[in-house]
Design a protein around this motif. Sequence first.
Motif, PDB file in Angstrom:
ATOM      1  N   ILE A 294      -2.274  -3.687 -10.250  1.00 22.95           N
ATOM      2  CA  ILE A 294      -1.451  -2.876  -9.388  1.00 22.95           C
ATOM      3  C   ILE A 294      -2.280  -2.879  -8.411  1.00 22.95           C
ATOM      4  N   LEU A 295      -3.540  -1.918  -8.501  1.00 22.35           N
ATOM      5  CA  LEU A 295      -4.321  -1.729  -7.337  1.00 22.35           C
ATOM      6  C   LEU A 295      -4.996  -3.304  -6.080  1.00 22.35           C
ATOM      7  N   ILE A 296      -4.295  -4.219  -7.159  1.00 17.17           N
ATOM      8  CA  ILE A 296      -5.122  -5.606  -6.638  1.00 17.17           C
ATOM      9  C   ILE A 296      -3.828  -6.228  -5.622  1.00 17.17           C
ATOM     10  N   ALA A 297      -2.440  -5.211  -6.579  1.00 13.56           N
ATOM     11  CA  ALA A 297      -2.010  -5.629  -4.857  1.00 13.56           C
ATOM     12  C   ALA A 297      -1.677  -5.724  -4.264  1.00 13.56           C
ATOM     13  N   VAL A 298      -1.685  -3.723  -4.155  1.00 14.11           N
ATOM     14  CA  VAL A 298      -1.705  -3.673  -2.811  1.00 14.11           C
ATOM     15  C   VAL A 298      -2.862  -3.044  -1.806  1.00 14.11           C
ATOM     16  N   MET A 299      -4.133  -2.728  -2.682  1.00 11.66           N
ATOM     17  CA  MET A 299      -5.428  -2.874  -1.456  1.00 11.66           C
ATOM     18  C   MET A 299      -5.904  -3.361  -0.940  1.00 11.66           C
ATOM     19  N   PRO A 300      -5.430  -5.136  -0.758  1.00  8.58           N
ATOM     20  CA  PRO A 300      -5.842  -6.025   0.446  1.00  8.58           C
ATOM     21  C   PRO A 300      -4.685  -5.572   1.542  1.00  8.58           C
ATOM     22  N   ARG A 301      -3.345  -5.550   0.953  1.00  7.13           N
ATOM     23  CA  ARG A 301      -2.878  -5.424   2.316  1.00  7.13           C
ATOM     24  C   ARG A 301      -2.330  -3.838   3.375  1.00  7.13           C
ATOM     25  N   LEU A 302      -3.491  -3.072   2.321  1.00  2.24           N
ATOM     26  CA  LEU A 302      -3.112  -2.269   2.551  1.00  2.24           C
ATOM     27  C   LEU A 302      -4.417  -1.720   4.219  1.00  2.24           C
ATOM     28  N   LEU A 303      -5.683  -2.149   3.319  1.00  3.14           N
ATOM     29  CA  LEU A 303      -6.966  -2.416   4.065  1.00  3.14           C
ATOM     30  C   LEU A 303      -6.412  -2.964   5.211  1.00  3.14           C
ATOM     31  N   TYR A 304      -6.201  -4.644   4.972  1.00  2.00           N
ATOM     32  CA  TYR A 304      -5.966  -6.151   6.283  1.00  2.00           C
ATOM     33  C   TYR A 304      -5.338  -4.751   7.234  1.00  2.00           C
ATOM     34  N   LEU A 306      -4.836  -1.899   8.115  1.00  2.00           N
ATOM     35  CA  LEU A 306      -5.621  -1.109   9.049  1.00  2.00           C
ATOM     36  C   LEU A 306      -6.544  -1.184   9.178  1.00  2.00           C
ATOM     37  N   GLY A 307      -6.682  -2.782   9.693  1.00  2.00           N
ATOM     38  CA  GLY A 307      -7.650  -3.208  10.597  1.00  2.00           C
ATOM     39  C   GLY A 307      -9.367  -3.133  10.566  1.00  2.00           C
ATOM     40  N   THR A 308      -9.538  -2.770   8.427  1.00  3.75           N
ATOM     41  CA  THR A 308     -10.614  -2.295   7.664  1.00  3.75           C
ATOM     42  C   THR A 308     -11.891  -3.194   8.042  1.00  3.75           C
ATOM     43  N   VAL A 314     -14.587  -5.867   1.281  1.00  4.94           N
ATOM     44  CA  VAL A 314     -15.011  -6.199  -0.082  1.00  4.94           C
ATOM     45  C   VAL A 314     -15.084  -5.544  -0.569  1.00  4.94           C
ATOM     46  N   SER A 315     -16.055  -4.464  -0.106  1.00  2.00           N
ATOM     47  CA  SER A 315     -16.567  -3.907  -1.292  1.00  2.00           C
ATOM     48  C   SER A 315     -15.491  -2.996  -1.691  1.00  2.00           C
ATOM     49  N   VAL A 316     -13.945  -2.290  -1.144  1.00  2.00           N
ATOM     50  CA  VAL A 316     -13.598  -2.038  -2.611  1.00  2.00           C
ATOM     51  C   VAL A 316     -12.935  -2.681  -2.729  1.00  2.00           C
ATOM     52  N   LEU A 317     -12.366  -3.915  -2.595  1.00  2.00           N
ATOM     53  CA  LEU A 317     -11.973  -4.713  -3.255  1.00  2.00           C
ATOM     54  C   LEU A 317     -12.725  -5.015  -4.771  1.00  2.00           C
ATOM     55  N   LEU A 318     -14.561  -5.342  -4.847  1.00  2.00           N
ATOM     56  CA  LEU A 318     -14.997  -5.729  -5.744  1.00  2.00           C
ATOM     57  C   LEU A 318     -14.869  -4.032  -6.661  1.00  2.00           C
ATOM     58  N   ALA A 319     -14.967  -3.152  -6.063  1.00  2.00           N
ATOM     59  CA  ALA A 319     -15.041  -2.281  -7.089  1.00  2.00           C
ATOM     60  C   ALA A 319     -13.744  -1.724  -7.993  1.00  2.00           C
ATOM     61  N   VAL A 320     -12.302  -1.792  -7.171  1.00  2.00           N
ATOM     62  CA  VAL A 320     -11.358  -2.008  -7.053  1.00  2.00           C
ATOM     63  C   VAL A 320     -11.046  -3.559  -8.569  1.00  2.00           C
ATOM     64  N   TYR A 321     -12.116  -4.894  -8.606  1.00  2.00           N
ATOM     65  CA  TYR A 321     -11.516  -5.244  -9.174  1.00  2.00           C
ATOM     66  C   TYR A 321     -13.070  -5.137 -10.479  1.00  2.00           C
ATOM     67  N   ALA A 322     -14.043  -4.467 -10.048  1.00  2.00           N
ATOM     68  CA  ALA A 322     -14.904  -3.841 -11.171  1.00  2.00           C
ATOM     69  C   ALA A 322     -14.176  -2.855 -12.605  1.00  2.00           C
ATOM     70  N   PHE A 323     -12.713  -1.993 -11.486  1.00  2.00           N
ATOM     71  CA  PHE A 323     -11.765  -1.530 -11.749  1.00  2.00           C
ATOM     72  C   PHE A 323     -11.103  -2.033 -13.271  1.00  2.00           C
ATOM     73  N   TYR A 324     -10.414  -3.038 -13.259  1.00  2.00           N
ATOM     74  CA  TYR A 324     -10.062  -4.277 -13.597  1.00  2.00           C
ATOM     75  C   TYR A 324     -10.368  -4.657 -14.872  1.00  2.00           C
ATOM     76  N   THR A 325     -12.054  -5.001 -14.420  1.00  2.00           N
ATOM     77  CA  THR A 325     -12.876  -5.894 -15.529  1.00  2.00           C
ATOM     78  C   THR A 325     -13.050  -5.160 -16.489  1.00  2.00           C
ATOM     79  N   LEU A 326     -13.256  -3.792 -16.266  1.00  2.00           N
ATOM     80  CA  LEU A 326     -13.574  -2.343 -17.388  1.00  2.00           C
ATOM     81  C   LEU A 326     -12.220  -2.442 -18.092  1.00  2.00           C
ATOM     82  N   GLY A 327     -11.279  -3.084 -18.439  1.00  2.00           N
ATOM     83  CA  GLY A 327      -9.868  -2.893 -18.477  1.00  2.00           C
ATOM     84  C   GLY A 327     -10.257  -4.279 -19.385  1.00  2.00           C
ATOM     85  N   GLU A 328     -10.076  -5.291 -18.678  1.00  2.00           N
ATOM     86  CA  GLU A 328     -10.380  -6.575 -19.241  1.00  2.00           C
ATOM     87  C   GLU A 328     -11.617  -6.480 -21.080  1.00  2.00           C
ATOM     88  N   MET A 329     -12.424  -5.543 -20.967  1.00  2.00           N
ATOM     89  CA  MET A 329     -13.815  -5.464 -21.535  1.00  2.00           C
ATOM     90  C   MET A 329     -13.301  -4.595 -22.863  1.00  2.00           C
TER      91      MET A 329
END
Length: 414
Positions: A294-304, A306-308, A314-329
């Motif tokens: 859900i965060l992967i779905a929301v964050m790219p559009r939101l950050l983009y 806002l002109g981030t 990229v750093s925020v998306l990597l943190a979100v993806y690390a969270f997703y990967t933790l669930g996978e592991m």
Amino acid sequence: MIQSLKRLDRNIWIRFLGETITGVMMFMIAPFLVLYYSDKLDSYIQVGVIMATGPIMALIGSVVGGRLADLYGRKPIMMIAILGDALALVGFAFAETFWPLLLLNAMLGLTNSLFHPAASAMVADVTEPEQMNEAFGLLRMGHNIGAALGPLLGSAVLFIDRQYIFFSASFVFILYALVLGRFIRESLPETTEADTPSNRDVLRVFYNDKVFLVFIFAGVFISMGFSLIESMLPLFLRESMPSFTDRENPFAYMLALNGIMVVLFQFPIASKLGRKPFGNVMLAGATIFGVGMILIAVMPRLLYSLGTPYLVLVSVLLAVYAFYTLGEMIMSPVQQTFIALIAPENMRGAYNGAASIQWLIGGVTAPIMASLFFDQRAGHIALILVGAASCVSGLIYWQLGRRVSAAEAKQKTA
């Protein structure tokens, strides 16, 4: 952790080394097969037809391979599968037209999938229940080393004649089959002919095993999540950040982070959670996995919107993806452990084969469903829906865990 590694059976270590080396070779080839097909053929429709044969044959191979492993042993089925992979890879070096490529891709899908139910059953045969999480975690780590290094190596050697790549991979697979034949010990439990169920008996057991059927149902949503992220994430990121070029698409960094995290942390996580209740672990893993989607779905559009700045985005998306990967592991080795624990000893191969149905259903339905949303420029909705469904799967897993624990406690007091 070192003591846990030392206690693992020799079969597990041989498989870990083989899984790593053959994984490197397979992932060196697999991501570029579609380019290889498109170079050989004039029609993208033919390429699509060839690619579709793999999952179909994989389902057949998984179900048949699991049953054969229960009847004839883990070791011979594993060796036949590896040698079949080697033969198919040699064939690719000579195939030039549609029909040979179609048959070889179907053969590769079949033989590659024959291996896994037999190999997973072997892990259950030689591993104590409290160590299964660690064993499956170690093997998944080996697989991901291959997944991380293989594509990089494949990119580096693309300028070499591809025939040599296929020959090299085939040689490695043949070598692995010889190692299996020489050093792996057969682990099929000794049974009498009366203990060996017929095909009809196997189907009856599956039909009556409501825990297993619910487990497969819940796993379909998890499989859909994996499929969406693996196949559609680059397209989703491009849709969410339309002014970014393909070179600026952060998918490559996210994929690399996933591989690094699995290699570094999969075994420690599996070891830590190995003695925790299945339901609690799967609830945590599926919830983190689903919320991560859900965060992967929301964050790219939101950050983009806002002109981030790019680096911050990229750093925020990597943190979100690390969270997703933790669930996978958290989830992946525990799923395999649960199958090993609920399967009757003389049907472990069949159970591992049948469990693959969830991955076929999810792998086929998720891209089709997502494409409908992408046509409406609403790919993020597909990710949100599947992420929410994955959280529901966590609740289902939790209830399954409670039910199995209650049944075990009742057996002990009987």
